[in-house]
Design an enzyme around this catalytic site. Structure first.
Site, PDB file in Angstrom:
ATOM      1  N   ASN A 151      -2.705  -3.669   0.021  1.00 54.01           N
ATOM      2  CA  ASN A 151      -2.197  -4.314  -1.197  1.00 54.01           C
ATOM      3  C   ASN A 151      -1.269  -5.438  -0.750  1.00 54.01           C
ATOM      4  OD1 ASN A 151      -0.991  -5.067  -3.563  1.00 54.01           O
ATOM      5  ND2 ASN A 151       0.035  -3.100  -3.938  1.00 54.01           N
ATOM      6  N   LYS A 201       0.177  -7.547  -2.511  1.00 59.98           N
ATOM      7  CA  LYS A 201       1.219  -7.849  -3.507  1.00 59.98           C
ATOM      8  C   LYS A 201       1.337  -9.369  -3.677  1.00 59.98           C
ATOM      9  CE  LYS A 201       3.401  -3.457  -2.506  1.00 59.98           C
ATOM     10  NZ  LYS A 201       4.608  -2.656  -2.488  1.00 59.98           N
ATOM     11  N   HIS A 229       0.201   0.229 -10.733  1.00 63.31           N
ATOM     12  CA  HIS A 229       1.167   0.251  -9.618  1.00 63.31           C
ATOM     13  C   HIS A 229       2.593   0.324 -10.185  1.00 63.31           C
ATOM     14  CE1 HIS A 229       3.457  -0.980  -6.117  1.00 63.31           C
ATOM     15  NE2 HIS A 229       2.395  -0.675  -5.377  1.00 63.31           N
ATOM     16  N   GLU A 237       5.115  -1.197  -9.447  1.00 66.61           N
ATOM     17  CA  GLU A 237       5.732  -2.519  -9.663  1.00 66.61           C
ATOM     18  C   GLU A 237       5.239  -3.145 -10.965  1.00 66.61           C
ATOM     19  OE1 GLU A 237       4.751  -4.018  -5.768  1.00 66.61           O
ATOM     20  OE2 GLU A 237       6.170  -2.586  -4.906  1.00 66.61           O
ATOM     21  N   GLU A 275       2.240   7.216  -4.863  1.00 65.15           N
ATOM     22  CA  GLU A 275       3.198   6.305  -4.236  1.00 65.15           C
ATOM     23  C   GLU A 275       4.602   6.608  -4.748  1.00 65.15           C
ATOM     24  OE1 GLU A 275       1.162   2.475  -2.717  1.00 65.15           O
ATOM     25  OE2 GLU A 275       1.801   2.135  -4.769  1.00 65.15           O
ATOM     26  N   GLY A 325       8.268   0.132   0.433  1.00 64.35           N
ATOM     27  CA  GLY A 325       9.038  -0.930   1.067  1.00 64.35           C
ATOM     28  C   GLY A 325      10.377  -0.464   1.608  1.00 64.35           C
ATOM     29  N   SER A 333       5.480   2.846   2.558  1.00 65.76           N
ATOM     30  CA  SER A 333       5.927   2.734   3.954  1.00 65.76           C
ATOM     31  C   SER A 333       4.952   3.332   4.955  1.00 65.76           C
ATOM     32  CB  SER A 333       7.322   3.342   4.118  1.00 65.76           C
ATOM     33  OG  SER A 333       8.270   2.586   3.370  1.00 65.76           O
TER      34      SER A 333
HETATM   35  P1  13P Z   1       4.740  -0.640   1.427  1.00 67.07           P
HETATM   36  O1  13P Z   1       3.596  -0.153   2.314  1.00 67.07           O
HETATM   37  O2  13P Z   1       5.160  -2.025   1.735  1.00 67.07           O
HETATM   38  O3  13P Z   1       5.832   0.356   1.368  1.00 67.07           O
HETATM   39  O4  13P Z   1       4.120  -0.717  -0.059  1.00 67.07           O
HETATM   40  C1  13P Z   1       3.447   0.384  -0.561  1.00 67.07           C
HETATM   41  C2  13P Z   1       2.761  -0.005  -1.809  1.00 67.07           C
HETATM   42  O5  13P Z   1       3.394  -0.175  -2.839  1.00 67.07           O
HETATM   43  C3  13P Z   1       1.308  -0.209  -1.754  1.00 67.07           C
HETATM   44  O6  13P Z   1       0.760  -0.348  -3.019  1.00 67.07           O
END
Ligand code: 13P
Length: 251
Positions: free
Chosen positions: A8, A10, A94, A96, A164, A170, A208
């Site tokens: 992803n 992002k 997601h 976010e 997640e 992150g 992560s």
């Molecule tokens: P990270 O791997 O950067 O922690 O992000 C995870 C994530 O939100 C994948 O959709």
């Protein structure tokens, strides 16, 4: 069974970063993986990435879809448009999106239906906050999100669920392997009950995931793959995670 490893990107990545995907595809051509691999770039890169990845082992996905087919929705992109641009899957719900755009489970379920109608495989995201985890509510929250975000229309369809934990995204920290296994096992059981005649959906872990922890996480029988953020942006890291998935299934 092979794992599903999804990158992803992002809101990262520009034209020059398409070379990272090329490097992933080239490595998989040299040494095929047991894993199914996909990259979900921003909308603006999706079509170009899909053209570059055509005929390779790397599928291309979207990071969101609109719930409607078309219409007066300035700035949005429909599932049918994404399919037309070369996407074969879509991340939906997601955390976010849920926090930045206030997406509710009902809206997520509507987006999942739209993805299915456009032949996109939905990757539906769930996860608890740190406070919910601390209060011992993680399992309850995730199961409730699964119930409300997964529409009945998924019966008989290919889809995946991504667990997640929001506090792990992150953050450089992850739940313990036991905590991951507990949530995944409960989700698998809930999915079996809800969709008894459906091929078991892989349950991905996200938050992560790095080359350093991928092998242990992916070795858990309950973990069907990984949804990878930051570590999917560089071919070398993403490939290390893909190879960790190979190692996990080989042992
Ligand atoms: P990270 O791997 O950067 O922690 O992000 C995870 C994530 O939100 C994948 O959709």
């Amino acid at each position: 069974m092979g794992k599903l490893i999804i990158g992803n990107w992002k809101m990262h990545g520009a034209s020059r970063d398409l070379a990272e995907a090329d490097a992933v595809a080239a490595d998989l051509a040299r040494r095929p993986s047991s894993a199914r691999v996909a990259i979900c770039p921003s909308f603006v890169l999706l079509h170009r990435l899909a053209e570059r990845m055509a005929g390779t082992a790397v599928a291309v996905g979207a990071q969101d879809v609109h719930a409607n087919d078309q219409g007066a929705h300035t700035g949005d992109v429909s599932a049918a448009m994404l399919h037309d641009a070369g996407a074969s899957l879509a991340i939906i719900g997601h955390s976010e999106r849920r926090s930045d755009h206030f997406e509710t489970c009902d809206q997520v379920a509507a987006k999942v239906r739209a993805a299915l109608a456009a032949d996109l495989e939905p990757i539906v995201c769930l996860g608890e906050t740190l406070q919910e985890r601390r209060e011992g509510l993680a399992l309850e929250v995730v199961l409730r999100q699964a119930r409300d975000s997964l529409p009945d229309a998924l019966a008989g369809k290919d889809f995946a669920v991504a667990y997640e934990p929001i506090w792990a995204i992150g953050a450089g920290v992850t739940p313990s392997l036991g905590e991951i296994a507990e949530i995944h096992a409960a989700l698998a059981q809930a999915l079996r009950q809800r969709f008894p005649n459906t091929r078991p959906a892989p349950i991905l872990y996200g938050g992560s995931v790095k080359p350093a922890n991928a092998r242990d996480i992916l070795a858990l029988a309950e973990v069907g793959g990984a949804l990878v953020g930051a570590a999917s942006l560089k071919a070398s890291d993403f490939l290390a995670i893909i190879r960790a998935a190979d190692a996990a299934v080989a042992r």
